[in-house]
Write an enzyme that holds these catalytic residues in place. Structure first.
Site, PDB file in Angstrom:
ATOM      1  N   TYR A  37      12.612   0.005 -55.378  1.00  0.00           N
ATOM      2  CA  TYR A  37      13.128  -0.201 -56.733  1.00  0.00           C
ATOM      3  C   TYR A  37      12.048   0.026 -57.796  1.00  0.00           C
ATOM      4  CZ  TYR A  37      17.476  -1.772 -54.733  1.00  0.00           C
ATOM      5  OH  TYR A  37      18.659  -1.796 -54.054  1.00  0.00           O
ATOM      6  N   TYR A 169      24.737  -8.472 -51.088  1.00  0.00           N
ATOM      7  CA  TYR A 169      23.846  -7.334 -50.905  1.00  0.00           C
ATOM      8  C   TYR A 169      24.021  -6.817 -49.486  1.00  0.00           C
ATOM      9  CZ  TYR A 169      19.862  -4.317 -50.365  1.00  0.00           C
ATOM     10  OH  TYR A 169      19.084  -3.219 -50.122  1.00  0.00           O
ATOM     11  N   ASP A 270      27.808  -9.549 -42.220  1.00  0.00           N
ATOM     12  CA  ASP A 270      26.494  -8.932 -42.324  1.00  0.00           C
ATOM     13  C   ASP A 270      25.451 -10.036 -42.158  1.00  0.00           C
ATOM     14  OD1 ASP A 270      24.106  -7.825 -43.073  1.00  0.00           O
ATOM     15  OD2 ASP A 270      24.872  -6.826 -44.870  1.00  0.00           O
ATOM     16  N   LYS A 299      16.579  -6.664 -39.782  1.00  0.00           N
ATOM     17  CA  LYS A 299      15.443  -7.460 -40.282  1.00  0.00           C
ATOM     18  C   LYS A 299      14.651  -8.169 -39.178  1.00  0.00           C
ATOM     19  CE  LYS A 299      16.191  -7.550 -45.115  1.00  0.00           C
ATOM     20  NZ  LYS A 299      17.412  -7.351 -45.873  1.00  0.00           N
TER      21      LYS A 299
HETATM   22  C1  LIG Z   1      18.201  -6.137 -46.105  1.00  0.00           C
HETATM   23  C2  LIG Z   1      19.658  -6.181 -45.929  1.00  0.00           C
HETATM   24  C3  LIG Z   1      20.397  -5.015 -45.662  1.00  0.00           C
HETATM   25  C4  LIG Z   1      19.778  -3.649 -45.610  1.00  0.00           C
HETATM   26  O1  LIG Z   1      18.851  -3.522 -44.578  1.00  0.00           O
HETATM   27  P1  LIG Z   1      17.733  -2.354 -44.673  1.00  0.00           P
HETATM   28  O2  LIG Z   1      17.036  -2.456 -43.357  1.00  0.00           O
HETATM   29  O3  LIG Z   1      16.875  -2.684 -45.833  1.00  0.00           O
HETATM   30  O4  LIG Z   1      18.459  -1.074 -44.833  1.00  0.00           O
HETATM   31  C5  LIG Z   1      21.753  -5.150 -45.488  1.00  0.00           C
HETATM   32  N1  LIG Z   1      22.364  -6.351 -45.568  1.00  0.00           N
HETATM   33  C6  LIG Z   1      21.685  -7.480 -45.796  1.00  0.00           C
HETATM   34  C7  LIG Z   1      22.403  -8.773 -45.837  1.00  0.00           C
HETATM   35  C8  LIG Z   1      20.311  -7.435 -46.001  1.00  0.00           C
HETATM   36  O5  LIG Z   1      19.637  -8.564 -46.281  1.00  0.00           O
END
Ligand SMILES: *Cc1c(COP(=O)(O)O)cnc(C)c1O
Length: 449
Positions: A37, A169, A270, A299
Site C-alpha cells: 500500500y 478483508y 476466511d 498466514k
Molecule cells: C491477509 C489476509 C488475506 C490475504 O492473504 P495474503 O496472503 O496477504 O494474500 C485474506 N483474508 C484474510 C482474512 C487475511 O487476513
C-alpha cells in the site's frame, strides 16, 4: 567448474552482491521496490532488518536508540512461534536436502499429502478436500471459484454473486477485493471494474455482546432476498482483521450457517488471520461450534516462514463440481503444494499442537489485557479490546503513523498501526516481560499517534 555454473558477466551488479550497508539498501529500496500500500517512490523510510531471533527483530542500524525490537505483529499474524526457530529451521534444512520444489501436476509427495490430511483432521467438521496454493488472496480466489463452479455444475449459473458484511478483508486480488469493506477497500476507485457484491451492515462489535435480534433478522432477510443469485456468503469469523480489527459474537457466525442452510447458499469462512489458535480457539469457527462449506487458511500456516495457503471444502462442494460438464476444478498454480512450504507447515502445526498452545495464547492475552487497562483512560482512546492473543486500541481519530510508529520503536517494539487502530498480535512464545513491553508500546503509540 560444474557445467551449470554461469561465468560471471563483466561489470558490477549492485543487487547481486550480498553485504550491503543499510544506506545502500535504502537507496535501492527507494529506487526500485514497492511496499504494501505504498507510493512509488516511497515517502516513508522503512527500517532495515538484518536478522530476527525469537521475538526480536534486529535492525541493521539503530532507530530511535533501539537496535532490537520486540515484534508485536508476528509479521502480520504469521510468525506464531517467533523467528529462527530450531524446529522449523531443521524442517526446512531437511526438506531442502530432498527437494525444494517439484510441480504438482501428475506428481505428488509426502509433505503435501501429510499437510492436507492434517488440515482435514484438525479443521472444523466435514472439510475433507484441500487445495494448496501460494497466498491467502489466491486461497480466497479458489474458494470463490469452488462455490461458483459448484452452482454452475448443478445448472444454476445465476448463483454467482457473493454476500459479506462490511468491515471485512479478504485479500488484494480481484474477487477478494470485491468483498473487502467497500470504504476501507477503496471500492470507489474501482467502480465499474470490480464485481458488485451484496453487503450487510458490519456485525455489531464485541465478542461477549449478546446477539442483536434486529441485526440477525436483517442478515437473514438479506440472504433470503438475494439467495437466487448468491453462490456464497463469505466472512471472517469472530475477528475482522485488516478491514478494521473488530471482534463480534460467534452467534453471528452460527446465524450465518443457519441462514445459508435455510436459503441454499454456501458458507465460506476466511480463517487466514484467525487460524491456528490466534483467537483462543484453533479456528475461530470453533467459538461458534459450527463449520463452513469452504474454509481458507494461510498466514500462520507455515509459522511465518514462507508463503502458503489452503482452501478446504466439503465433499458436497467437491461432488457438485464433479457433476459439471467440466468436472475439474480449473486451477493449478505453478508452486501448488510446494514441498518446502508444506514441510514447514507440517512442522509448524506439529509444534503448535505439541504444546499447550491454548494456555500460551491465554497468557499473552492476559498480559495484553493487564497492560492495556490504563489505555482506556488515555485521551483519544475510544475502545480497548483483547481476544485470544490480539490486543486492539481504537482511537477517535486517524493514527499519525509516523508519530505512533516512532513512539513504539522508542519503547523497543515493532507495531504497524492503521487507520484509527493501534494493535498487536505477538508471537505465542512472547515472554511476559515482552508482552508487557508491547502493551506499553501500544499505549505510547496511542498517546503519541
Ligand atoms: C491477509 C489476509 C488475506 C490475504 O492473504 P495474503 O496472503 O496477504 O494474500 C485474506 N483474508 C484474510 C482474512 C487475511 O487476513
Amino acid at each position: 567448474m560444474p557445467e551449470h555454473t554461469l561465468a560471471p558477466s563483466p561489470g558490477r551488479h549492485p543487487g547481486t552482491e550480498a553485504g550491503m550497508e543499510p544506506d545502500a539498501v535504502l537507496a535501492l529500496d527507494r529506487r526500485h521496490v514497492w511496499h504494501p500500500y505504498g507510493p512509488m517512490p516511497g515517502t516513508l523510510e522503512p527500517l532495515v532488518v538484518e536478522s530476527a531471533q525469537g521475538v526480536r527483530l534486529r535492525l541493521a542500524r539503530p532507530a530511535f536508540g533501539q537496535r532490537e525490537l520486540v515484534d508485536g505483529m508476528s509479521s502480520w499474524w504469521s510468525a506464531v512461534h517467533g523467528y529462527n526457530h530450531p524446529v522449523l529451521n531443521e524442517a526446512a534444512r531437511e526438506q531442502l536436502g530432498r527437494m525444494s520444489h517439484v510441480m504438482f501436476g501428475g506428481l505428488t509427495h509426502e509433505p503435501a499429502v501429510r499437510l492436507a490430511a492434517t488440515l482435514a483432521e484438525i479443521s472444523p467438521g466435514g472439510l475433507e478436500h484441500v487445495f494448496l496454493s501460494d497466498s491467502g488472496s489466491v486461497a480466497v480466489e479458489v474458494a470463490v471459484k469452488m462455490c461458483l463452479q459448484h452452482w454452475r455444475s448443478l445448472g444454476r449459473p445465476e448463483k454467482r454473486r457473493l454476500l459479506t458484511w462490511r468491515g471485512g478483508y479478504h485479500g488484494d486480488t480481484w474477487h477478494p477485493m470485491s468483498v473487502c469493506d467497500p470504504d476501507g477497500g477503496m471500492h470507489h476507485l474501482w467502480s465499474g471494474a470490480l464485481p458488485v457484491q451484496v453487503f450487510a451492515q458490519a456485525p455489531p462489535a464485541g465478542f461477549d455482546a449478546g446477539p442483536d435480534p434486529d441485526y440477525l433478522r436483517e442478515l437473514d432477510e438479506l440472504i433470503g432476498r438475494h439467495a437466487h443469485e448468491l453462490a456464497a456468503v463469505i466472512v471472517e469469523p469472530v475477528v475482522q482483521g485488516a478491514g478494521g480489527m473488530r471482534f463480534h459474537s460467534p452467534a453471528y457466525v452460527r446465524a450465518l450457517r443457519e441462514a445459508c442452510d435455510a436459503h441454499d447458499v454456501l458458507l465460506v469462512l476466511d480463517e487466514i488471520a484467525t487460524g491456528f489458535g490466534r483467537t483462543g480457539s484453533l479456528f475461530a469457527a470453533g467459538h461458534a461450534g459450527t463449520a463452513p462449506d469452504v474454509m481458507c487458511v494461510g498466514k500462520a500456516l507455515t509459522g511465518g516462514y514462507v508463503s502458503m495457503a489452503a482452501t478446504l471444502c466439503t465433499p458436497r462442494v467437491a461432488e457438485g463440481i464433479a457433476r459439471g460438464s467440466v468436472p475439474v476444478l480449473a486451477h493449478g498454480p505453478t508452486f501448488m503444494g510446494n514441498p518446502l512450504a508444506a514441510s514447514l507447515a507440517n512442522a509448524s502445526i506439529g509444534l503448535l499442537l505439541s504444546q499447550d498452545w491454548r494456555s500460551e495464547v491465554e497468557r499473552v492475552g492476559s498480559g495484553l489485557r493487564a497492560g492495556l487497562a490504563p489505555a482506556a483512560a488515555l485521551p483519544g482512546v475510544r475502545e480497548v479490546s483483547v481476544l485470544g492473543a490480539i490486543g486492539v486500541l481504537r482511537l477517535d481519530h486517524e493514527v499519525d503513523m509516523t508519530a505512533a510508529t516512532r513512539a513504539a520503536v522508542e519503547t523497543g517494539v515493532w507495531l504497524r498501526p492503521f487507520r484509527d487502530t493501534v494493535y498487536a498480535m505477538p508471537p505465542y512464545i512472547t515472554p511476559d516481560e515482552d508482552v508487557a513491553r508491547i502493551a506499553a508500546a501500544l499505549c505510547a503509540a496511542a498517546r503519541e499517534g
